[in-house]
Design an enzyme around this catalytic site. Structure first.
Site, mmCIF file in Angstrom:
data_model
loop_
_atom_site.group_PDB
_atom_site.id
_atom_site.type_symbol
_atom_site.label_atom_id
_atom_site.label_comp_id
_atom_site.label_asym_id
_atom_site.label_seq_id
_atom_site.Cartn_x
_atom_site.Cartn_y
_atom_site.Cartn_z
ATOM 1 N N ASP A 19 -1.382 -4.404 0.670
ATOM 2 C CA ASP A 19 -2.195 -3.258 0.245
ATOM 3 C C ASP A 19 -3.496 -3.717 -0.418
ATOM 4 O OD1 ASP A 19 -2.855 -0.637 -0.167
ATOM 5 O OD2 ASP A 19 -1.527 -0.350 -1.895
ATOM 6 N N ASN A 67 -0.052 6.327 8.135
ATOM 7 C CA ASN A 67 -1.409 5.787 8.331
ATOM 8 C C ASN A 67 -2.149 6.410 9.521
ATOM 9 O OD1 ASN A 67 -0.646 2.385 7.190
ATOM 10 N ND2 ASN A 67 -1.455 4.141 6.052
#
Ligand code: FPP
Length: 239
Positions: A19, A67
């Site tokens: 991330d 996503n």
């Protein structure tokens, strides 16, 4: 085990939530996609280092089911990036001698990529020293739903009785079957949550959060995480 004895303990299975690509780029005044490009570049040395340290399985959260809801241009960029790496890897499979597999709804990707994923999995299944599992279009809850459906079908087909459903049956029905449970989960970028990653599999995993953005995460940072893992006292519910 004392802390000292534990010092060189290595996780068998490492899972990583990579991330912070977007923030890494934005803080440099670059487009978010520049963070993904760099994030993909740092992956190889990290994997090589993990293998060198004796880790046997690495699962990478590369793209979540959620996503897909990012801006179209970013999604398109990520898909192209995955395609590029898939094609490169497919050409060099025998050089790396790594068993590569994919978890997640691969059918959501274009057909050429699905074929490449299938080919890579098939051709590298013979390697057993080091396993890399890419979670692509993956969600832990979705995987549990799919597993539940598989089990329900097996029962309808009278393959076994309801009373035979146990931890093993659920493991076998999950897309992660065949890999041991992760021992250590690393999440970069300072966020401290699991975000629908490997929900069932990480029940007893050690969680390690670092503020470093994924594109800046290096081999030394991995060593620090492994060292922290070695100091943890894993009890699995026992005293
Ligand atoms: C999280 O950062 C990262 C992603 C959603 C994509 C991860 C992809 C890579 C690291 C590239 C991997 C490459 C291959 C070949 C598998 P973010 O965009 O959520 O960052 P932010 O939280 O700062 O916005």
């Amino acid at each position: 085990m004392t802390t000292e004895e534990n010092k060189d303990k290595i996780p068998t299975h490492l899972a990583i939530i990579m991330d912070g690509n977007g923030r890494w780029a934005q803080e440099k005044g670059l487009p978010r996609t520049a963070g993904h490009k760099k994030g993909a570049e740092v992956l190889k040395p990290i994997l090589e280092h993990a293998q060198k340290r004796g880790i046997k399985y690495v699962t990478l959260f590369a793209f979540s089911s959620e996503n897909w809801n990012r801006p179209k241009t970013e999604v398109k960029y990520l898909v192209e990036l995955f395609r590029k790496y898939l094609n490169e890897y497919a050409k060099e499979m025998d050089k790396h001698r790594v068993a590569v597999s994919f978890v997640g709804t691969r059918e959501k990707f274009p057909a050429d990529m699905v074929n490449k994923m299938n080919e890579i999995e098939r051709e590298t299944a013979k390697y057993d020293d080091f396993h890399v599992i890419f979670a692509l279009s993956y969600g832990g809850r979705e995987d549990l739903i799919a597993a539940t459906k598989r089990i329900a079908l097996d029962i309808r087909e009278q393959k076994y009785l309801i009373s035979a459903i146990d931890e093993n049956k659920i493991n076998e029905a999950l897309s992660t079957h065949g890999a041991p449970y992760p021992d250590l989960v690393i999440r970069t970028s300072g966020e401290q949550r699991i975000s629908n990653f490997l929900l069932w599999e990480i029940a007893y995993a050690e969680l390690y959060f670092t503020p470093i953005y994924w594109p800046d995460f290096n081999e030394q940072d991995l060593d620090i995480a492994i060292e922290a893992y070695g100091r943890r006292n894993r009890r699995f519910g026992r005293v």
